[in-house]
Design an enzyme around this catalytic site. Structure first.
Site, PDB file in Angstrom:
ATOM      1  N   ALA A  12       0.766  -1.218  -0.055  1.00 38.82           N
ATOM      2  CA  ALA A  12      -0.012   0.065  -0.093  1.00 38.82           C
ATOM      3  C   ALA A  12       0.956   1.304  -0.213  1.00 38.82           C
ATOM      4  CB  ALA A  12      -0.880   0.055   1.162  1.00 38.82           C
ATOM      5  N   ARG A  17      10.323   7.260  -3.879  1.00 34.27           N
ATOM      6  CA  ARG A  17      11.124   7.251  -4.475  1.00 34.27           C
ATOM      7  C   ARG A  17      11.141   7.002  -5.698  1.00 34.27           C
ATOM      8  NH1 ARG A  17      14.248   4.251   0.634  1.00 34.27           N
ATOM      9  NH2 ARG A  17      11.915   3.646   0.856  1.00 34.27           N
ATOM     10  N   THR A  81       4.002  -0.004   7.904  1.00 32.05           N
ATOM     11  CA  THR A  81       3.758  -1.300   7.749  1.00 32.05           C
ATOM     12  C   THR A  81       3.047  -2.263   8.838  1.00 32.05           C
ATOM     13  OG1 THR A  81       6.109  -1.743   8.928  1.00 32.05           O
ATOM     14  CG2 THR A  81       5.817  -1.612   6.394  1.00 32.05           C
ATOM     15  N   ASP A 104       7.921  -5.442  -2.025  1.00 29.66           N
ATOM     16  CA  ASP A 104       8.702  -5.168  -2.701  1.00 29.66           C
ATOM     17  C   ASP A 104       9.961  -5.717  -2.774  1.00 29.66           C
ATOM     18  OD1 ASP A 104       9.593  -4.088  -0.448  1.00 29.66           O
ATOM     19  OD2 ASP A 104       9.818  -2.098  -0.961  1.00 29.66           O
ATOM     20  N   ASN A 169      16.652  -6.429   8.556  1.00 31.27           N
ATOM     21  CA  ASN A 169      15.390  -7.090   8.336  1.00 31.27           C
ATOM     22  C   ASN A 169      15.090  -7.185   6.674  1.00 31.27           C
ATOM     23  OD1 ASN A 169      12.691  -7.760   8.765  1.00 31.27           O
ATOM     24  ND2 ASN A 169      12.394  -5.698   9.020  1.00 31.27           N
ATOM     25  N   LYS A 351       1.013  -6.527 -41.963  1.00 29.61           N
ATOM     26  CA  LYS A 351      -0.132  -6.203 -40.834  1.00 29.61           C
ATOM     27  C   LYS A 351      -1.260  -7.197 -41.150  1.00 29.61           C
ATOM     28  CE  LYS A 351      -3.365  -4.000 -40.413  1.00 29.61           C
ATOM     29  NZ  LYS A 351      -4.498  -2.919 -40.665  1.00 29.61           N
ATOM     30  N   TYR A 387      -6.866   1.292 -46.893  1.00 32.47           N
ATOM     31  CA  TYR A 387      -7.302   2.493 -45.883  1.00 32.47           C
ATOM     32  C   TYR A 387      -7.997   3.480 -46.907  1.00 32.47           C
ATOM     33  CZ  TYR A 387      -8.227   5.243 -41.778  1.00 32.47           C
ATOM     34  OH  TYR A 387      -8.795   6.169 -40.999  1.00 32.47           O
ATOM     35  N   ARG A 440      -0.858   1.046 -66.057  1.00 27.90           N
ATOM     36  CA  ARG A 440       0.264   2.541 -66.035  1.00 27.90           C
ATOM     37  C   ARG A 440       0.067   2.924 -67.449  1.00 27.90           C
ATOM     38  NH1 ARG A 440       4.742  -1.778 -66.095  1.00 27.90           N
ATOM     39  NH2 ARG A 440       5.313  -1.917 -68.229  1.00 27.90           N
TER      40      ARG A 440
HETATM   41  C1  UD1 Z   1      10.745  -1.858   5.551  1.00 27.00           C
HETATM   42  C2  UD1 Z   1      11.151  -2.328   7.120  1.00 27.00           C
HETATM   43  C3  UD1 Z   1      12.746  -2.473   7.219  1.00 27.00           C
HETATM   44  C4  UD1 Z   1      13.455  -3.495   6.148  1.00 27.00           C
HETATM   45  C5  UD1 Z   1      12.814  -2.954   4.619  1.00 27.00           C
HETATM   46  C6  UD1 Z   1      13.548  -4.184   3.885  1.00 27.00           C
HETATM   47  C7  UD1 Z   1       9.522  -1.403   8.554  1.00 27.00           C
HETATM   48  C8  UD1 Z   1       9.157  -0.417   9.255  1.00 27.00           C
HETATM   49  N1  UD1 Z   1      10.717  -1.313   7.948  1.00 27.00           N
HETATM   50  O1  UD1 Z   1      11.541  -0.694   5.325  1.00 27.00           O
HETATM   51  O2  UD1 Z   1      13.054  -2.835   8.558  1.00 27.00           O
HETATM   52  O3  UD1 Z   1      14.994  -3.466   6.505  1.00 27.00           O
HETATM   53  O4  UD1 Z   1      11.555  -2.645   4.563  1.00 27.00           O
HETATM   54  O5  UD1 Z   1      13.299  -3.768   2.523  1.00 27.00           O
HETATM   55  O6  UD1 Z   1       8.712  -2.381   8.334  1.00 27.00           O
HETATM   56  N2  UD1 Z   1       3.540  -0.582   3.144  1.00 27.00           N
HETATM   57  C9  UD1 Z   1       2.463  -0.613   3.268  1.00 27.00           C
HETATM   58  N3  UD1 Z   1       1.721   0.295   3.998  1.00 27.00           N
HETATM   59  C10 UD1 Z   1       2.332   1.534   4.766  1.00 27.00           C
HETATM   60  C11 UD1 Z   1       3.848   1.369   4.759  1.00 27.00           C
HETATM   61  C12 UD1 Z   1       4.325   0.485   3.680  1.00 27.00           C
HETATM   62  O7  UD1 Z   1       1.591  -1.500   2.711  1.00 27.00           O
HETATM   63  O8  UD1 Z   1       1.821   2.288   5.311  1.00 27.00           O
HETATM   64  C13 UD1 Z   1       4.044  -1.301   2.229  1.00 27.00           C
HETATM   65  C14 UD1 Z   1       4.593  -0.776   0.983  1.00 27.00           C
HETATM   66  O9  UD1 Z   1       4.148  -0.748  -0.057  1.00 27.00           O
HETATM   67  C15 UD1 Z   1       6.001  -1.861   0.826  1.00 27.00           C
HETATM   68  C16 UD1 Z   1       6.558  -2.530   2.015  1.00 27.00           C
HETATM   69  O10 UD1 Z   1       5.275  -2.092   2.761  1.00 27.00           O
HETATM   70  O11 UD1 Z   1       5.673  -2.733  -0.255  1.00 27.00           O
HETATM   71  C17 UD1 Z   1       7.544  -1.759   2.752  1.00 27.00           C
HETATM   72  O12 UD1 Z   1       7.631  -0.084   2.881  1.00 27.00           O
HETATM   73  P1  UD1 Z   1       8.712   0.429   2.533  1.00 27.00           P
HETATM   74  O13 UD1 Z   1       8.266   1.973   2.872  1.00 27.00           O
HETATM   75  O14 UD1 Z   1       9.269   0.388   1.325  1.00 27.00           O
HETATM   76  O15 UD1 Z   1       9.606   0.238   4.018  1.00 27.00           O
HETATM   77  P2  UD1 Z   1      11.209   0.555   4.043  1.00 27.00           P
HETATM   78  O16 UD1 Z   1      11.422   1.722   4.525  1.00 27.00           O
HETATM   79  O17 UD1 Z   1      11.857  -0.245   2.924  1.00 27.00           O
HETATM   80 CA    CA Z   2      11.202  -1.046   1.028  1.00 24.56          CA
END
Ligand code: UD1
Ligand code: CA
Length: 458
Positions: A12, A17, A81, A104, A169, A351, A387, A440
């Site tokens: 979500a 970035r 998250t 991701d 993590n 085509k 055409y 022609r």
């Molecule tokens: C997150 C982790 C970090 C880890 C890293 C690995 C947290 C707080 N941090 O950081 O420890 O090392 O991933 O790549 O968990 N998302 C939501 N809702 C939100 C925020 C994020 O669904 O409100 C989803 C995003 O779409 C994404 C994923 O969670 O797919 C991670 O979010 P992102 O903001 O990329 O976290 P990082 O800062 O990379």
């Molecule tokens: Ca991330």
């Protein structure tokens, strides 16, 4: 019976970035959305339920991922998250174990997810961690003197000593669902970003005396997150390297594994050779002995055995028979269907047309909305005028007809079998079978004509 597994995929986030209108998790990696890889890895666990948390670009994400075994939960606004995990848990069964993964990390291996789930099945909080050369921006795994995991600290909340930790993590964790639910509901946004961090449940588990186990990823490259375009293209290279290596293993000659891009399912027969700079998109099927010259693009194309696609050809939604020669510089547009032994040469565009066995259009031609019989020779510079400015019309060219150079076939029109069309003809009416048709003006010679002369300079 083993404990059932629920999976939450967090997708979500804003993906700021990426600087893109497309939600981050939908950016294509080898032709598929980033998050689709994570979902496939989750499927390997045979989960009872998979919920994807959507928010930014929710409709687009739902549409791209729609599948009968997946449901969606909306997080709006994105508050971290931990908040996303809480929303996911509310949409998942309350029992069993729940695996939470960020959306991701497309290369996360099924084997690693399985290890994390196994830890949760033993009643523990299990994390997937990795040792990385550059931990910047990632959550650090904080251990005590005995080596036990105590917490995850995000970069922005870390002190200097914690920033020096190289175990991070990956964004994958699992626990018994009931415990996970309790921890997530108790999260507070007291951190540098003011967000709910799912990573804070580690400290919560430690405080309750629930054992925390860190499963180390075998290869840090497999758990790389995608947050910006540079990371996206870096992971793309990994995927492409793997695909090229797999093809080489299967006997496909990829002339330079670093210079090929495969963005969809590709099936190859024996002794296929793919030269440098080719892009193969969508469903591409290459028969035995097919050769693809340098810098060709093929999208949703089938190529029969023994056919050569010469350099710089561009083929889309087309089917090519066996023993054909296409290009160099040929363009097959959607609906081009070529029988065996067809030649389509340089600067020829086809085509929505079928070309019969052995038909040849070797130079500088356009064939659109046409049925071309077998053995037809289609001369250089000839086109179908398909055409009229409002409607498309069909041209039919019978078997073994010969279309001279520089002809215009004004559709709708039919050229009979074995007909010959003289060079430079504009054919606006049907041309009968077996006869020569010429349309022609006749050649004239003007006797006594004087070429103008320049006035002398003096
Ligand atoms: C997150 C982790 C970090 C880890 C890293 C690995 C947290 C707080 N941090 O950081 O420890 O090392 O991933 O790549 O968990 N998302 C939501 N809702 C939100 C925020 C994020 O669904 O409100 C989803 C995003 O779409 C994404 C994923 O969670 O797919 C991670 O979010 P992102 O903001 O990329 O976290 P990082 O800062 O990379
Ligand atoms: Ca991330």
């Amino acid at each position: 019976m083993t404990t059932p597994v629920n999976v939450a995929v967090l997708a979500a986030g804003l993906g700021k970035r990426m600087h893109s209108a497309l939600p981050k998790v939908l950016h294509p990696l080898a032709g598929r959305p980033v998050v689709a890889y994570v979902i496939d890895a989750a499927r390997s666990l045979s989960p009872r339920a998979v919920v994807v948390v959507v928010g930014h670009g929710a409709d687009a994400v739902r549409q791209a991922l729609a599948a009968s075994d997946i449901s969606f939960a909306l997080q709006d606004p994105p508050r971290g998250t931990g908040d996303a995990t809480r929303i996911a848990l509310a949409a998942l069964p309350a029992d069993g174990v729940t695996l939470v993964t960020i959306g991701d990390i497309p290369l996360v291996p099924p084997e690693a997810l399985a290890r994390v789930v196994a830890g949760a099945r033993e009643g523990r909080l299990a994390l997937l961690t990795a040792k990385v050369p550059d931990p910047r921006g990632l959550g650090r795994i904080v251990r005590d003197a005995a080596g036990r995991v105590r917490a995850i600290v995000e970069e922005r909340d870390a002190d200097d000593a914690q920033r020096g930790i190289d175990e991070i993590n990956t964004g994958v964790m699992a626990a018994p669902t009931a415990l996970m639910k309790r921890w997530v509901n108790a999260l507070a946004p007291d951190n540098a970003q003011g967000e709910y961090y799912v990573t804070d449940i580690v400290a919560a588990a430690v405080a309750e005396g629930v054992p925390v186990v860190a499963e180390l990823a075998a290869d840090e490259r497999e758990v790389r997150g995608i947050n910006d375009r540079a990371q996206l293209v870096a992971v793309e290279r990994i995927v492409q390297e793997r695909r090229a290596a797999a093809l080489l293993r299967d006997g496909v000659l990829i002339v330079d594994p670093a210079r090929v891009d495969i963005r969809g399912p590709l099936t190859c027969g024996r002794d296929v050779r793919i030269d440098v700079g080719c892009v193969l998109e969508g469903d591409v099927r290459l028969g035995d002995g097919v050769t693809i010259g340098p810098y060709c693009v093929l999208r949703n194309v089938t190529v029969g055995a023994g056919t050569a696609i010469e350099p710089y050809s561009y083929l889309v939604d087309s089917a090519v028979g066996e023993q054909c020669r296409i290009g160099p510089y040929a363009r097959l547009r959607p609906g081009a269907t070529l029988a065996d032994e067809v030649h389509v040469g340089n600067f020829v565009e086809v085509k929505a047309s079928t070309l019969g066995r052995g038909a040849k259009a070797n130079h500088l031609a356009y064939i659109g909305d046409t049925t071309v019989g077998s053995g037809v020779n289609y001369g250089a510079g000839s086109i179908t005028a398909n055409y009229d400015g409002a409607n498309k019309h069909r041209t039919v060219i019978g078997d073994h007809a010969s279309i001279g150079s520089n002809c215009v076939l004004v559709a709708p029109v039919t050229v009979g079998e074995h007909a010959t069309i003289g060079a430079g003809s504009v054919i606006a009416q049907d041309a009968p079978a077996g006869a020569l048709t010429v349309a022609r003006s006749r050649q004239v010679t003007v006797q006594g004509w004087q070429r103008p002369v320049k006035p002398s300079k003096e």
